[in-house]
Design a protein around this motif. Structure first.
Motif, short mmCIF file in Angstrom:
data_model
loop_
_atom_site.label_atom_id
_atom_site.label_comp_id
_atom_site.label_asym_id
_atom_site.label_seq_id
_atom_site.Cartn_x
_atom_site.Cartn_y
_atom_site.Cartn_z
N HIS A 47 0.83 -1.21 0.00
CA HIS A 47 0.00 0.00 0.00
C HIS A 47 0.87 1.26 0.00
O HIS A 47 0.49 2.28 -0.58
N GLU A 48 2.06 1.19 0.58
CA GLU A 48 2.99 2.32 0.53
C GLU A 48 3.55 2.50 -0.88
O GLU A 48 3.70 3.62 -1.36
N SER A 51 1.03 4.24 -2.99
CA SER A 51 1.02 5.68 -2.72
C SER A 51 2.12 6.38 -3.50
O SER A 51 1.91 7.46 -4.06
N GLU A 54 1.11 6.54 -7.11
CA GLU A 54 0.06 7.54 -7.34
C GLU A 54 0.63 8.96 -7.41
O GLU A 54 0.14 9.79 -8.15
N LYS A 55 1.67 9.22 -6.61
CA LYS A 55 2.31 10.54 -6.63
C LYS A 55 2.97 10.80 -7.97
O LYS A 55 3.10 11.93 -8.40
#
Length: 74
Positions: A47-48, A51, A54-55
């Motif tokens: 999940h990290e 993230s 997504e950035k």
């Protein structure tokens, strides 16, 4: 183990060897551990990694590399 895992590229390099190629289980649960595909070091949780993806990449050249490497996994 490669049959049970998926490789993908992160814009952040492995702190151990500098590789951007990472490996996660095929299931891709949020709490699955992401390891460097080159040296096997633990990098983060899935999940990290999502993230970070997504950035987006830090540069246009990083974006092109990630698009080429990650297109089969999305």
């Amino acid at each position: 183990m490669s049959g049970l895992s998926v490789d993908f590229r992160l814009p952040v390099a492995c702190p151990g060897c500098g590789s951007h190629l990472m490996r996660v289980s095929q299931v891709k649960n949020p709490d699955d551990k992401v390891h460097c595909a080159s040296c096997g070091s633990y990098v983060c949780l899935y999940h990290e990694a999502c993230s970070v993806l997504e950035k987006g990449p830090g540069s246009e050249s990083e974006a092109l590399i990630e698009k080429a490497v990650n297109r089969a996994n999305r």
